[in-house]
Design a protein around this motif. Sequence first.
Motif, PDB file in Angstrom:
ATOM      1  N   GLY A 107       0.820  -1.200   0.000  1.00 12.61           N
ATOM      2  CA  GLY A 107       0.000   0.000   0.000  1.00 12.61           C
ATOM      3  C   GLY A 107       0.852   1.248   0.000  1.00 12.61           C
ATOM      4  O   GLY A 107       1.962   1.263   0.546  1.00 12.61           O
ATOM      5  N   THR A 108       0.337   2.294  -0.633  1.00 14.74           N
ATOM      6  CA  THR A 108       1.026   3.578  -0.611  1.00 14.74           C
ATOM      7  C   THR A 108       0.226   4.564   0.229  1.00 14.74           C
ATOM      8  O   THR A 108      -1.008   4.517   0.261  1.00 14.74           O
ATOM      9  CB  THR A 108       1.238   4.127  -2.030  1.00 14.74           C
ATOM     10  OG1 THR A 108       2.074   5.282  -1.972  1.00 14.74           O
ATOM     11  CG2 THR A 108      -0.074   4.479  -2.718  1.00 14.74           C
ATOM     12  N   GLY A 109       0.924   5.434   0.921  1.00 16.49           N
ATOM     13  CA  GLY A 109       0.269   6.412   1.789  1.00 16.49           C
ATOM     14  C   GLY A 109       0.499   7.828   1.308  1.00 16.49           C
ATOM     15  O   GLY A 109       1.379   8.100   0.484  1.00 16.49           O
ATOM     16  N   MET A 110      -0.322   8.742   1.810  1.00 15.77           N
ATOM     17  CA  MET A 110      -0.181  10.176   1.519  1.00 15.77           C
ATOM     18  C   MET A 110      -0.107  10.418   0.010  1.00 15.77           C
ATOM     19  O   MET A 110       0.819  11.052  -0.485  1.00 15.77           O
ATOM     20  CB  MET A 110       1.067  10.734   2.213  1.00 15.77           C
ATOM     21  CG  MET A 110       1.004  10.649   3.724  1.00 15.77           C
ATOM     22  SD  MET A 110      -0.407  11.562   4.374  1.00 15.77           S
ATOM     23  CE  MET A 110      -0.323  11.140   6.111  1.00 15.77           C
ATOM     24  N   ASN A 111      -1.120   9.922  -0.723  1.00 15.84           N
ATOM     25  CA  ASN A 111      -1.057   9.986  -2.177  1.00 15.84           C
ATOM     26  C   ASN A 111      -2.153  10.843  -2.794  1.00 15.84           C
ATOM     27  O   ASN A 111      -2.280  10.880  -4.013  1.00 15.84           O
ATOM     28  CB  ASN A 111      -1.094   8.569  -2.772  1.00 15.84           C
ATOM     29  CG  ASN A 111      -0.605   8.545  -4.201  1.00 15.84           C
ATOM     30  OD1 ASN A 111       0.280   9.314  -4.586  1.00 15.84           O
ATOM     31  ND2 ASN A 111      -1.180   7.679  -5.016  1.00 15.84           N
ATOM     32  N   TYR A 112      -2.956  11.509  -1.974  1.00 15.06           N
ATOM     33  CA  TYR A 112      -3.932  12.488  -2.452  1.00 15.06           C
ATOM     34  C   TYR A 112      -3.692  13.780  -1.680  1.00 15.06           C
ATOM     35  O   TYR A 112      -3.626  13.773  -0.447  1.00 15.06           O
ATOM     36  CB  TYR A 112      -5.360  12.016  -2.213  1.00 15.06           C
ATOM     37  CG  TYR A 112      -5.868  10.952  -3.161  1.00 15.06           C
ATOM     38  CD1 TYR A 112      -6.825  11.255  -4.130  1.00 15.06           C
ATOM     39  CD2 TYR A 112      -5.424   9.630  -3.080  1.00 15.06           C
ATOM     40  CE1 TYR A 112      -7.325  10.276  -4.991  1.00 15.06           C
ATOM     41  CE2 TYR A 112      -5.903   8.652  -3.928  1.00 15.06           C
ATOM     42  CZ  TYR A 112      -6.860   8.977  -4.882  1.00 15.06           C
ATOM     43  OH  TYR A 112      -7.342   7.993  -5.730  1.00 15.06           O
ATOM     44  N   ALA A 113      -3.575  14.895  -2.393  1.00 18.79           N
ATOM     45  CA  ALA A 113      -3.230  16.164  -1.755  1.00 18.79           C
ATOM     46  C   ALA A 113      -4.252  16.573  -0.706  1.00 18.79           C
ATOM     47  O   ALA A 113      -3.892  17.091   0.361  1.00 18.79           O
ATOM     48  CB  ALA A 113      -3.081  17.260  -2.811  1.00 18.79           C
ATOM     49  N   ASP A 114      -5.548  16.333  -0.975  1.00 20.19           N
ATOM     50  CA  ASP A 114      -6.561  16.746  -0.006  1.00 20.19           C
ATOM     51  C   ASP A 114      -6.505  15.907   1.263  1.00 20.19           C
ATOM     52  O   ASP A 114      -6.776  16.399   2.362  1.00 20.19           O
ATOM     53  CB  ASP A 114      -7.959  16.728  -0.629  1.00 20.19           C
ATOM     54  CG  ASP A 114      -8.338  15.390  -1.245  1.00 20.19           C
ATOM     55  OD1 ASP A 114      -7.515  14.452  -1.228  1.00 20.19           O
ATOM     56  OD2 ASP A 114      -9.487  15.281  -1.751  1.00 20.19           O
ATOM     57  N   ILE A 154      -3.690  14.637   2.485  1.00 15.72           N
ATOM     58  CA  ILE A 154      -2.522  15.146   3.207  1.00 15.72           C
ATOM     59  C   ILE A 154      -2.895  16.413   3.974  1.00 15.72           C
ATOM     60  O   ILE A 154      -2.532  16.580   5.145  1.00 15.72           O
ATOM     61  CB  ILE A 154      -1.372  15.430   2.218  1.00 15.72           C
ATOM     62  CG1 ILE A 154      -0.879  14.119   1.596  1.00 15.72           C
ATOM     63  CG2 ILE A 154      -0.221  16.156   2.901  1.00 15.72           C
ATOM     64  CD1 ILE A 154       0.082  14.303   0.450  1.00 15.72           C
ATOM     65  N   ALA A 155      -3.667  17.284   3.338  1.00 14.60           N
ATOM     66  CA  ALA A 155      -4.062  18.539   3.977  1.00 14.60           C
ATOM     67  C   ALA A 155      -4.904  18.292   5.220  1.00 14.60           C
ATOM     68  O   ALA A 155      -4.730  18.965   6.252  1.00 14.60           O
ATOM     69  CB  ALA A 155      -4.815  19.415   2.987  1.00 14.60           C
ATOM     70  N   GLU A 156      -5.825  17.326   5.161  1.00 13.61           N
ATOM     71  CA  GLU A 156      -6.708  17.104   6.306  1.00 13.61           C
ATOM     72  C   GLU A 156      -5.964  16.493   7.494  1.00 13.61           C
ATOM     73  O   GLU A 156      -6.391  16.639   8.632  1.00 13.61           O
ATOM     74  CB  GLU A 156      -7.882  16.213   5.912  1.00 13.61           C
ATOM     75  CG  GLU A 156      -7.554  14.761   5.684  1.00 13.61           C
ATOM     76  CD  GLU A 156      -8.777  13.906   5.346  1.00 13.61           C
ATOM     77  OE1 GLU A 156      -9.916  14.395   5.534  1.00 13.61           O
ATOM     78  OE2 GLU A 156      -8.587  12.757   4.891  1.00 13.61           O
ATOM     79  N   THR A 157      -4.847  15.789   7.220  1.00 13.40           N
ATOM     80  CA  THR A 157      -4.079  15.202   8.322  1.00 13.40           C
ATOM     81  C   THR A 157      -3.034  16.165   8.876  1.00 13.40           C
ATOM     82  O   THR A 157      -2.479  15.926   9.952  1.00 13.40           O
ATOM     83  CB  THR A 157      -3.359  13.928   7.849  1.00 13.40           C
ATOM     84  OG1 THR A 157      -2.389  14.264   6.840  1.00 13.40           O
ATOM     85  CG2 THR A 157      -4.346  12.919   7.294  1.00 13.40           C
ATOM     86  N   GLY A 158      -2.742  17.237   8.139  1.00 16.00           N
ATOM     87  CA  GLY A 158      -1.731  18.190   8.582  1.00 16.00           C
ATOM     88  C   GLY A 158      -0.314  17.718   8.363  1.00 16.00           C
ATOM     89  O   GLY A 158       0.636  18.341   8.846  1.00 16.00           O
ATOM     90  N   ALA A 159      -0.154  16.650   7.606  1.00 11.85           N
ATOM     91  CA  ALA A 159       1.186  16.107   7.354  1.00 11.85           C
ATOM     92  C   ALA A 159       1.839  16.859   6.198  1.00 11.85           C
ATOM     93  O   ALA A 159       1.158  17.419   5.336  1.00 11.85           O
ATOM     94  CB  ALA A 159       1.098  14.628   7.024  1.00 11.85           C
ATOM     95  N   PRO A 160       3.162  16.876   6.152  1.00  5.91           N
ATOM     96  CA  PRO A 160       3.845  17.498   5.013  1.00  5.91           C
ATOM     97  C   PRO A 160       3.677  16.660   3.754  1.00  5.91           C
ATOM     98  O   PRO A 160       3.559  15.432   3.820  1.00  5.91           O
ATOM     99  CB  PRO A 160       5.318  17.532   5.461  1.00  5.91           C
ATOM    100  CG  PRO A 160       5.441  16.413   6.454  1.00  5.91           C
ATOM    101  CD  PRO A 160       4.121  16.360   7.157  1.00  5.91           C
TER     102      PRO A 160
END
Length: 289
Positions: free
Chosen positions: A82-89, A91-97
């Motif tokens: 699995g891949t993580g942090m792969n949709y910009a929205d 990433i934004a909702e989690t506050g991650a870089p």
Amino acid sequence: MKLLTFQNSDGQFRLGALHADGVLDLARHLPSLPADLRTVIAQWQRWEALLRSCLVERKSPDIELQSVRLCAPIPQPGKLLGTGMNYADHIAETGAPTPTDQVWFSMPSTAINGPFDPIQRPRVSEALDYEAELVMVIGQRCRHVPIERAREVIFGYCVGNDVSVRDWQLRTSQVFLGKSFDTHAPFGPWLTTADEIEDPHDLSIRCVVNGETRQNSNTRNMIFNCFAQIAHLSQVMTLEPGDVIFTGTPAGVGLGYRPPRYLRNGDVVRIEIEKLGAIEAKILDEATS
């Protein structure tokens, strides 16, 4: 073609194909067909024409769809990634870089679950979350695949739910345990061959919890698309027929709400992807005995 693994009333696991709103029992018509879809994929040049002819020749299904238990199309893949942090929205909702490189994790085969089987809410956590994801299945053994040729090695696509136990996932920099609980990698309901999907990066994707739409996006919003993922992974490892890859989730996960909206006993989670179908599961507390 939509290929599936099902369990009939006798409890036997068999290969089938979706046909005229029912199931074609492939072994009944092709007795020498391998018993598992992973092997069929590896031998696709041998079986493709026979399978297509079988679907054309049969005017009606062998079994009603609602009378069988659909299983994960590939119950025991060689790799489950699995891949993580792969949709910009997302990433934004989690506050991650935003990652500058692809983020990958593996999952154990014990996490695999049928597309309509219950999902366990583990006794050790209150932070059970959903993630609607496009799943791709590799069709041939390959290494160092150029991005412009990555389409050629994809056998097909499924609907997936990368169920996540957030407190276990976020305890350390390694997310493996939070993605590894039993029953937390359901996918299906069948495997749609790639020739039916003109563009895997233009499919609507939704997650509905108890009738409420929580995630509503499109696969075009991936940061690293399916082809980029294959090009990247194949630099590291040999990809093989039947390998299963979860490709990331858009915004709307339970973690992204304030306060978080995690899954509870009795919740019903439905994941839908355009042209691929839907999977649905009831959340049940893990037994304590």
